[in-house]
Design a protein around this motif. Sequence first.
Motif, PDB file in Angstrom:
ATOM      1  N   THR A 120      11.259   6.648  14.352  1.00  0.00           N
ATOM      2  CA  THR A 120      12.285   7.047  13.571  1.00  0.00           C
ATOM      3  C   THR A 120      12.058   8.587  13.267  1.00  0.00           C
ATOM      4  O   THR A 120      12.916   9.526  13.124  1.00  0.00           O
ATOM      5  CB  THR A 120      12.833   6.216  12.494  1.00  0.00           C
ATOM      6  OG1 THR A 120      11.508   5.400  12.073  1.00  0.00           O
ATOM      7  CG2 THR A 120      14.015   5.416  12.719  1.00  0.00           C
TER       8      THR A 120
ATOM      9  N   LYS B 176       7.691   1.697  14.696  1.00  0.00           N
ATOM     10  CA  LYS B 176       9.008   1.861  14.372  1.00  0.00           C
ATOM     11  C   LYS B 176       9.393   2.985  13.416  1.00  0.00           C
ATOM     12  O   LYS B 176      10.138   3.852  13.728  1.00  0.00           O
ATOM     13  CB  LYS B 176       9.932   0.647  13.877  1.00  0.00           C
ATOM     14  CG  LYS B 176      10.477  -0.282  15.030  1.00  0.00           C
ATOM     15  CD  LYS B 176      11.142  -1.571  14.462  1.00  0.00           C
ATOM     16  CE  LYS B 176      11.301  -2.231  15.533  1.00  0.00           C
ATOM     17  NZ  LYS B 176      11.898  -3.566  14.883  1.00  0.00           N
ATOM     18  N   GLU B 177       8.608   3.052  12.346  1.00  0.00           N
ATOM     19  CA  GLU B 177       8.831   4.211  11.286  1.00  0.00           C
ATOM     20  C   GLU B 177       8.453   5.455  12.123  1.00  0.00           C
ATOM     21  O   GLU B 177       9.234   6.408  11.712  1.00  0.00           O
ATOM     22  CB  GLU B 177       7.935   3.955  10.414  1.00  0.00           C
ATOM     23  CG  GLU B 177       8.645   2.814   9.274  1.00  0.00           C
ATOM     24  CD  GLU B 177       7.553   2.534   8.114  1.00  0.00           C
ATOM     25  OE1 GLU B 177       6.470   3.268   8.182  1.00  0.00           O
ATOM     26  OE2 GLU B 177       7.856   1.632   7.392  1.00  0.00           O
TER      27      GLU B 177
ATOM     28  N   GLU C  86      14.126  12.017  14.075  1.00  0.00           N
ATOM     29  CA  GLU C  86      14.808  12.731  12.847  1.00  0.00           C
ATOM     30  C   GLU C  86      14.134  14.484  13.432  1.00  0.00           C
ATOM     31  O   GLU C  86      15.048  15.252  13.352  1.00  0.00           O
ATOM     32  CB  GLU C  86      13.910  12.345  11.743  1.00  0.00           C
ATOM     33  CG  GLU C  86      15.427  11.744  10.961  1.00  0.00           C
ATOM     34  CD  GLU C  86      14.720  11.048   9.744  1.00  0.00           C
ATOM     35  OE1 GLU C  86      13.875  11.612   8.852  1.00  0.00           O
ATOM     36  OE2 GLU C  86      14.965   9.886   9.421  1.00  0.00           O
TER      37      GLU C  86
END
Lengths: 272, 156
Positions: free
Chosen positions: B73, B69-70, B77
Amino acid sequence: MANTPAEYIQHHLQNLVFGAHPEKGWIIAQTPDDVKQMGFMALHIDTLGWSVFMGLIFVLLFRMAAKSATAGVPGKLQNLVEMCVEFVEGVVKDTFHGRNPVIAPLALTIFVWVFLMNSLKWIPVDYIPGLASAMGLPYFKIVPTADPNGTFGLSLGVFILILFYSVKVKGFGGFTKELAFTPFNHWSLVPFNLFLEILGLLTKPLSLALRLFGNMYAGEVVFILIALLPFYVQWTLNVPWAIFHILVIPLQAFIFMVLTVVYLSSAHEEHH
Amino acid sequence: MNINLTLFGQTFAFAIFVWFCMKFVWPPITKAMQERQKKIAEGLDAAGRAQQDLKLAQEKVTNTLRETKEQATQILEQANKHASAIVEEAKQQARAEGERLVNAARAEIEQEVNRAKDQLRAQVAALAVLGAEKILESQVDAKVHNDLVEKLASQL
């Protein structure tokens, strides 16, 4: 067949005897007098036959289960046999603390065999003797444990084992010393000790055999007495008595087994 | 109650049954029972271990999921940044191109204007000459008065 109640009862309590008659040679006894004449040289064919038959049922059934015994999911027969084995093993483990490969199988044999022999009592008292008399046999008594020969035969075996293991474990000297110096450890009391201990020793097989015989014989007599009643009322007494024997029959087998293990256990232990 | 030979017969039978039981019945059954006991114990052990493994695996799964998940993201970005950069660049390029076009157009217009002025000037000169001729009623020798016409044209 007998006519008066006393004769009927007498007839039912007489074994089928094959023995050496002093005048007629080896014959099947036809009257109580023949039996008396034969004395010790006689065999109870019914007792021996039924006990061996029951013994064979036991060994063959258990052998069948043992042959196909699997560590996986057990079948019905194996379940039953394992239940018996586990039960006996538990009793032996609780009571007997030495190491002896004979004790547990011995206890199992006694328990199952005596149970099977006792269970012959559930067969109505006139069925098999009636069948036997139709075949021309003068007497027939099917419950081997209601015959003192049957129960004393068992307890004699146990008694021999008690003596054997006492001597084997403690040595002949040790065993004699135990008899002579317990319970009072003083030389002046040796005769008294000997008397007490030998009496105690002899009591063991005697109590084993008589307890089983007494229970079975008494039960048998009551069944015979009930059988004397008119047939339409017999069930009122017969059924409760038979149901009561669901308790008595395994219980007596169990007691015989436990006491055997206890006696053999004390034969293995040194007394101080 | 008469004791006779049956007693020994019974004892003998008893001995045989006990011997048989000891030899052929007891050992296989107890062996099977012990083996089953072992099997069950092993099975329970394995189940315990499997549960432990499951726990570890579940922990691992949650960890991996969180990390993923990190990462997602982060990637998102970056992509956003990249996109805005591209948009910015495109805007700048467009502006530059526009300016260039405007400049070019302006230059052309100026050129056009100059050319028109020149033409106008020439026509005015011709008109002036024509006018002068009319006034003078004589022909003006273009060659002779060229200097004069040129002077006039440049003054316009």
